[in-house]
Design a protein around this motif. Structure first.
Motif, mmCIF file in Angstrom:
data_model
loop_
_atom_site.group_PDB
_atom_site.id
_atom_site.type_symbol
_atom_site.label_atom_id
_atom_site.label_comp_id
_atom_site.label_asym_id
_atom_site.label_seq_id
_atom_site.Cartn_x
_atom_site.Cartn_y
_atom_site.Cartn_z
ATOM 1 N N PHE A 23 -1.405 9.494 27.803
ATOM 2 C CA PHE A 23 -2.109 8.277 28.213
ATOM 3 C C PHE A 23 -1.960 7.188 27.159
ATOM 4 C CE2 PHE A 23 -6.098 5.824 27.896
ATOM 5 C CZ PHE A 23 -6.071 5.194 29.125
ATOM 6 N N ALA A 24 -2.148 7.573 25.898
ATOM 7 C CA ALA A 24 -1.996 6.589 24.818
ATOM 8 C C ALA A 24 -0.574 6.040 24.782
ATOM 9 C CB ALA A 24 -2.356 7.232 23.474
ATOM 10 N N GLY A 25 0.403 6.899 25.031
ATOM 11 C CA GLY A 25 1.791 6.441 25.054
ATOM 12 C C GLY A 25 2.048 5.455 26.170
ATOM 13 N N TYR A 26 1.541 5.792 27.373
ATOM 14 C CA TYR A 26 1.698 4.870 28.502
ATOM 15 C C TYR A 26 1.039 3.521 28.220
ATOM 16 C CZ TYR A 26 3.734 7.899 32.127
ATOM 17 O OH TYR A 26 4.572 8.671 32.872
ATOM 18 N N VAL A 27 -0.205 3.575 27.759
ATOM 19 C CA VAL A 27 -0.945 2.333 27.513
ATOM 20 C C VAL A 27 -0.235 1.475 26.473
ATOM 21 C CG1 VAL A 27 -3.074 1.383 26.582
ATOM 22 C CG2 VAL A 27 -3.174 3.247 28.234
ATOM 23 N N SER A 28 0.174 2.105 25.366
ATOM 24 C CA SER A 28 0.842 1.327 24.324
ATOM 25 C C SER A 28 2.175 0.784 24.814
ATOM 26 C CB SER A 28 1.042 2.190 23.072
ATOM 27 O OG SER A 28 1.848 3.323 23.370
ATOM 28 N N PHE A 29 2.906 1.592 25.603
ATOM 29 C CA PHE A 29 4.199 1.138 26.112
ATOM 30 C C PHE A 29 4.043 -0.080 27.021
ATOM 31 C CE2 PHE A 29 7.140 1.331 29.754
ATOM 32 C CZ PHE A 29 8.305 0.952 29.104
ATOM 33 N N PHE A 30 3.172 0.041 28.036
ATOM 34 C CA PHE A 30 3.017 -1.074 28.962
ATOM 35 C C PHE A 30 2.365 -2.286 28.291
ATOM 36 C CE2 PHE A 30 3.761 2.263 32.064
ATOM 37 C CZ PHE A 30 4.563 1.616 32.990
ATOM 38 N N PHE A 31 1.502 -2.021 27.358
ATOM 39 C CA PHE A 31 0.889 -3.140 26.633
ATOM 40 C C PHE A 31 1.944 -3.899 25.843
ATOM 41 C CE2 PHE A 31 -1.051 -4.633 22.628
ATOM 42 C CZ PHE A 31 -1.851 -5.637 23.160
ATOM 43 N N LEU A 32 2.794 -3.171 25.139
ATOM 44 C CA LEU A 32 3.830 -3.826 24.340
ATOM 45 C C LEU A 32 4.834 -4.568 25.223
ATOM 46 C CD1 LEU A 32 4.359 -0.999 21.705
ATOM 47 C CD2 LEU A 32 3.402 -3.261 21.266
ATOM 48 N N GLN A 33 5.165 -3.958 26.362
ATOM 49 C CA GLN A 33 6.054 -4.658 27.284
ATOM 50 C C GLN A 33 5.398 -5.933 27.820
ATOM 51 O OE1 GLN A 33 9.206 -4.053 28.058
ATOM 52 N NE2 GLN A 33 9.331 -2.264 26.733
ATOM 53 N N SER A 34 4.107 -5.868 28.067
ATOM 54 C CA SER A 34 3.396 -7.062 28.515
ATOM 55 C C SER A 34 3.446 -8.154 27.457
ATOM 56 C CB SER A 34 1.939 -6.720 28.836
ATOM 57 O OG SER A 34 1.868 -5.775 29.877
ATOM 58 N N LEU A 35 3.351 -7.752 26.200
ATOM 59 C CA LEU A 35 3.445 -8.731 25.125
ATOM 60 C C LEU A 35 4.817 -9.401 25.106
ATOM 61 C CD1 LEU A 35 1.624 -7.035 22.104
ATOM 62 C CD2 LEU A 35 0.792 -8.848 23.585
ATOM 63 N N ILE A 36 5.846 -8.608 25.387
ATOM 64 C CA ILE A 36 7.197 -9.183 25.418
ATOM 65 C C ILE A 36 7.293 -10.267 26.482
ATOM 66 C CG2 ILE A 36 9.631 -8.677 25.818
ATOM 67 C CD1 ILE A 36 9.010 -5.776 24.921
ATOM 68 N N LEU A 37 6.787 -9.946 27.686
ATOM 69 C CA LEU A 37 6.873 -10.916 28.776
ATOM 70 C C LEU A 37 5.981 -12.115 28.529
ATOM 71 C CD1 LEU A 37 6.964 -8.453 31.792
ATOM 72 C CD2 LEU A 37 8.877 -9.576 30.640
ATOM 73 N N SER A 38 4.810 -11.869 27.964
ATOM 74 C CA SER A 38 3.947 -12.997 27.621
ATOM 75 C C SER A 38 4.633 -13.902 26.608
ATOM 76 C CB SER A 38 2.623 -12.485 27.048
ATOM 77 O OG SER A 38 1.954 -11.694 27.996
ATOM 78 N N HIS A 39 5.367 -13.278 25.696
ATOM 79 C CA HIS A 39 6.120 -14.050 24.707
ATOM 80 C C HIS A 39 7.157 -14.926 25.390
ATOM 81 C CE1 HIS A 39 8.887 -14.862 21.379
ATOM 82 N NE2 HIS A 39 7.914 -14.519 20.554
ATOM 83 N N ARG A 40 7.780 -14.405 26.429
ATOM 84 C CA ARG A 40 8.803 -15.166 27.141
ATOM 85 C C ARG A 40 8.176 -16.338 27.900
ATOM 86 N NH1 ARG A 40 13.720 -12.318 27.976
ATOM 87 N NH2 ARG A 40 14.061 -13.327 30.000
ATOM 88 N N VAL A 41 6.983 -16.117 28.451
ATOM 89 C CA VAL A 41 6.344 -17.194 29.209
ATOM 90 C C VAL A 41 5.893 -18.308 28.281
ATOM 91 C CG1 VAL A 41 4.402 -17.762 30.716
ATOM 92 C CG2 VAL A 41 5.665 -15.638 31.054
ATOM 93 N N SER A 42 5.162 -17.952 27.261
ATOM 94 C CA SER A 42 4.683 -18.970 26.321
ATOM 95 C C SER A 42 4.258 -18.296 25.035
ATOM 96 C CB SER A 42 3.521 -19.767 26.918
ATOM 97 O OG SER A 42 2.992 -20.653 25.942
ATOM 98 N N PHE A 43 5.073 -18.421 24.010
ATOM 99 C CA PHE A 43 4.775 -17.779 22.745
ATOM 100 C C PHE A 43 3.522 -18.371 22.107
ATOM 101 C CE2 PHE A 43 5.167 -17.721 18.091
ATOM 102 C CZ PHE A 43 5.165 -16.352 17.884
ATOM 103 N N ALA A 44 3.387 -19.659 22.190
ATOM 104 C CA ALA A 44 2.223 -20.303 21.587
ATOM 105 C C ALA A 44 0.930 -19.883 22.266
ATOM 106 C CB ALA A 44 2.374 -21.820 21.660
ATOM 107 N N LEU A 45 0.967 -19.806 23.612
ATOM 108 C CA LEU A 45 -0.225 -19.400 24.345
ATOM 109 C C LEU A 45 -0.583 -17.958 24.020
ATOM 110 C CD1 LEU A 45 -2.359 -20.082 26.468
ATOM 111 C CD2 LEU A 45 -0.719 -19.371 28.223
ATOM 112 N N LYS A 46 0.405 -17.110 23.937
ATOM 113 C CA LYS A 46 0.173 -15.709 23.611
ATOM 114 C C LYS A 46 -0.456 -15.545 22.240
ATOM 115 C CE LYS A 46 3.366 -13.508 21.756
ATOM 116 N NZ LYS A 46 2.623 -13.231 20.503
ATOM 117 N N ARG A 47 0.070 -16.298 21.272
ATOM 118 C CA ARG A 47 -0.447 -16.182 19.914
ATOM 119 C C ARG A 47 -1.894 -16.661 19.831
ATOM 120 N NH1 ARG A 47 2.881 -19.410 15.535
ATOM 121 N NH2 ARG A 47 2.178 -21.108 16.904
ATOM 122 N N ALA A 48 -2.193 -17.776 20.503
ATOM 123 C CA ALA A 48 -3.568 -18.287 20.487
ATOM 124 C C ALA A 48 -4.519 -17.306 21.160
ATOM 125 C CB ALA A 48 -3.618 -19.639 21.191
#
Length: 783
Positions: free
Chosen positions: A380-405
């Motif tokens: 479960f921890a592996g799944y959560v961390s994996f999908f969370f990190l992938q979500s961060l990647i896509l959020s970074h692609r949409v708007s890095f500044a918004l993600k960081r804030a």
């Protein structure tokens, strides 16, 4: 170099997991018998080992005919097994038998029964207790179904005859591949509920995350990487709820097995293909495209086969597909490493997620090969961390500044919440001892000067607690949801106590601090003494802090009064540094001071004035300021109060508690459940002075053992204790049908725990630190 170390650490981790998988010290069955008479059932025990196996026989448990048995290692899949020179096919039916020897006395036990290929009936001591699908010796009467079941073991038996009938006419495998486990009923049930909760939570996260990214793609910049990841999340969410624990089959017991088996395989094949294409669009310059196209073609070809071919054929695709899975397990991290070296956006998150992916798929593979258990929490921890990190990647692609804030805001809110929660509990607990001991000292005939000092200390401690409460409740103040008290109060006395409490601070700085009270103020008024104290205290404290020479003056002036109300002007004047005109509005903002150098020179958070301003505004008043830079400031507010019908002198006489010498609780037995020795001492001293007999328990479990309904009339229960907390202890007391009053002692705010307290069957709450009269009234009410 760092990447190499990480890979070594990963390999070491799974070597340890493999070792854990082999380190099975549980007893194994021998020749159809397993002896558990010396076992503790707190941990689940797999009924593995040598079972009796009867091929092409559905043996009735009550059948006394002697049958020719074969000994097999359970769990056992019969397809490909050589029996008397014959290689068994996947289609067929068989019976498994095991005798379990149990202790003469056991806690309530249960069996956790997994799915089988592809229908089973389970008998315990001749009685059918579970059925999954429909077992038959012909394809016509057979019906496949997969579902995990929990079966209660008959009580009072020392021998358990287990008969498991399995039939398969649809799958490429026959028999059973997972262990049947036995254990305490509550632990089996807890384990099942935990597994279901984890799977349902993870399914919801993946599915809703997939929908979110799908919406982001539709209404956003149409990034194909986002679209592919959303489809992958939605498709793979079925793997969580529809495979292994089969929660979907439990929720929808009538769902067609032929539909779910296809979805199970399609979600696996298509999921890997979608993730490969997602990686291609994520880092197109760092991936070898022909490899992705080959993997994608294989995956979608296998998916098409799963959609149209009978299960007998497409279920055989799993073994060749494992080769593809293992290849992807190496290829995907390689791509992310290359992207990281080339400093692609979000590649650090991608590289971290690849290790999570390796954990998840490695656990799945090792579990499939029966090397280790499911390791669900780690999975479960592996799944959560994996999908969370992938979500961060896509959020970074949409708007890095918004993600960081957003990340910074979330981190700040989390830190603030944890800090305030911790400080609430940590400050309240010692304050309980300070306030309690101050009251006890006041009862020991101190000298007059000591009485004055103790009064000031007690008043300051009580109002320190009130300030802590207000700061913790600041969001409610901002939202205007705070509830104000309407009690009788002596404003002159409140101001006098503030001046007395801060007199030492003024003396240390060599400045004066004095109080002026209008002689026309003769009555107590109706209002909130805690909020009023907080406002005046903040103003006086700030005045002292920013005054280096001269003095501070606190004043209460009657602006007008009638028979029923009085209008007061309450002001604090200082000869301090003053505030310039352009900064006078700024200082009322939270966490702000007039100059950035001010906090360095004088300290403080700048929160006090903001809180005071909001408290007054919610009472239809306004905090106002008159100031000149370099000459000083005057903060004041005007507020109208209802008069009390009683004079100050009358209320002072009524405020006294009953004399302790009367011992009003004589003959009353109270069980005090508290793990903090100082809090035990405080409560015990008060209650014993009032005549009560006290028994002390250090935790909830000890309270259950010490509680005597023929003796005790009341339980004072702390909520946070080791071994067993107050909630669980109270629930156990109520479960036994005991209706004795229980009062919770807690350092939490009542609003935070009110629902949990009610569900636990607790009658009332006392917030630490408690005052003697509050303790007295609570105990008196319930006894």
């Amino acid at each position: 170099m760092k990447i190499g170390k990480s890979l070594y650490a990963f390999l070491l981790l799974f070597c340890c997991l493999t070792a854990v998988g082999f380190a099975n010290t549980q007893p194994l069955a021998k020749k159809g018998v397993v002896d558990l008479r010396r076992q503790s059932f707190f941990e689940k025990i797999p009924l593995d080992g040598q079972w009796c196996f009867y091929w092409h026989q559905l043996i009735n448990p009550n059948d006394t005919t002697k049958h020719n048995a074969c000994i097999v290692d359970f769990p056992f899949k019969w397809n490909g097994f050589s029996l008397r020179g014959e290689t068994l096919p996947s289609f067929g039916y068989a019976t498994y038998q095991l005798t379990v020897l149990l202790p003469s006395k056991t806690p309530p036990l249960s069996l956790s029964v997994p799915d089988a290929y592809c229908a089973y009936r389970l008998y315990l001591n001749g009685k059918m207790v579970a059925e999954d699908g429909r077992v038959s010796n012909t394809p016509e009467g057979f019906e496949a179904h997969w579902q995990n079941n929990i079966v209660d073991v008959p009580t009072g038996v020392d021998t358990l005859k287990v008969v498991l009938q399995i039939a398969n006419f649809v799958h490429s495998k026959g028999g059973i591949s997972k262990s049947i486990v036995i254990g305490e009923r509550r632990m089996i049930d807890l384990s099942r509920r935990r597994s279901e909760a984890i799977d349902l939570l993870l399914t919801g996260c993946l599915f809703m995350g997939g929908l979110f990214f799908l919406g982001l793609y539709i209404f956003g910049n149409r990034d194909k990487a986002i679209l592919l990841f959303s489809l992958y999340s939605i498709v793979y969410s079925y793997r969580i709820i529809g495979v292994n624990n089969y929660e979907l089959h439990t929720i929808l017991p009538d769902i067609s097995w032929y539909v779910t088996i296809r979805l199970e395989y399609i979600s696996l094949f298509a999921g890997i293909g979608l993730f490969g294409l997602y990686t291609l669009y994520l880092y197109p310059r760092d991936i070898y495209k022909p490899i992705v196209y080959v993997i994608g073609s294989i995956c979608f070809l296998f998916s098409a086969a799963s959609a149209v071919l009978p299960p007998l054929y497409f279920t055989q695709l799993i073994n060749p597909f494992l080769i593809v899975t293992v290849f992807c397990l190496v290829f995907i991290p390689y791509v992310y490493i290359k992207a990281y070296r080339n400093k692609r956006p979000g590649s650090g998150y991608a590289l971290a997620s690849s290790f999570s992916l390796m954990v998840v798929f490695s656990i799945s593979l090792f579990h499939y090969w029966a090397i280790i258990g499911p390791l669900q929490l780690l999975n479960f921890a592996g799944y959560v961390s994996f999908f969370f990190l992938q979500s961060l990647i896509l959020s970074h692609r949409v708007s890095f500044a918004l993600k960081r804030a957003r990340a910074q805001a979330e981190q700040g809110l989390k830190a603030k919440s944890e800090f305030l929660s911790t400080m609430s509990h940590e400050i309240r607990t010692p304050l309980n001892s300070v306030i309690g001991m101050s009251h006890l000292l006041l009862k020991t005939n101190p000298r007059p000067d000591q009485v004055e000092h103790l009064d000031v200390m007690l008043f300051s401690a009580n109002n320190l607690l009130a300030i802590v409460n207000d700061i913790l409740d600041y969001n409610k103040i901002e939202a205007g949801k705070i509830v104000f008290e309407h009690t009788e109060m002596d404003i002159a006395s409140i101001a006098g106590n503030i001046v007395a409490g801060l007199q030492n601070s003024a003396n240390d700085k060599g400045i004066g601090l004095k109080l002026q009270v209008d002689s026309a103020l003769n009555n107590k008024v109706i209002g909130d003494p805690t909020r009023l104290f907080q406002v005046i205290s903040n103003l006086v404290h700030n005045a002292i802090k920013f005054t280096q020479a001269g003095g501070v003056e606190v004043g209460i002036t009657v602006k007008g009064q009638t028979e029923h109300d009085v209008t007061l002007s309450i002001w604090v004047k200082d000869t301090g540094i003053g505030i310039s005109k352009d900064k006078q509005k700024l200082i009322f903002e939270r966490f702000t001071q007039a100059d950035s150098s001010t906090s360095r020179g004088f300290g403080g958070t700048g929160l006090g004035l903001a809180i005071s301003k909001r408290i007054l505004e919610l009472q239809n008043s306004t905090l106002q300021l008159e100031s000149e830079e370099g000459k000083g400031s005057t903060f004041y507010f005007i507020q109208t109060f209802l008069k009390s019908i009683k004079t100050v002198e009358q209320l002072k006489k009524e405020d006294n508690l009953p004399k302790e010498d009367n011992k009003p609780f004589t003959g009353i037995h109270i069980l005090l459940v508290e793990d903090n020795p100082m809090n035990v001492l405080v409560a015990q001293k008060f209650l014993q002075r009032w005549g009560a007999d006290i028994d002390v328990a250090a935790n909830g479990l000890e309270a259950l053992n010490k509680l005597d309904i023929s003796k005790h009339q009341l339980v004072l229960m702390d909520l946070h204790m080791p071994v067993m907390d107050g909630y669980e202890s109270a629930r156990n007391i109520r479960a036994q049908g005991i209706s004795i009053p229980i009062i919770a002692l807690t350092a939490n705010l009542p609003g935070e725990i009110q629902l949990k307290v009610k569900e636990a069957g607790i009658d009332d709450i006392m917030v630490k630190p408690f005052l003697p009269d509050e303790l007295y009234r609570k105990v008196l009410h319930y006894i």
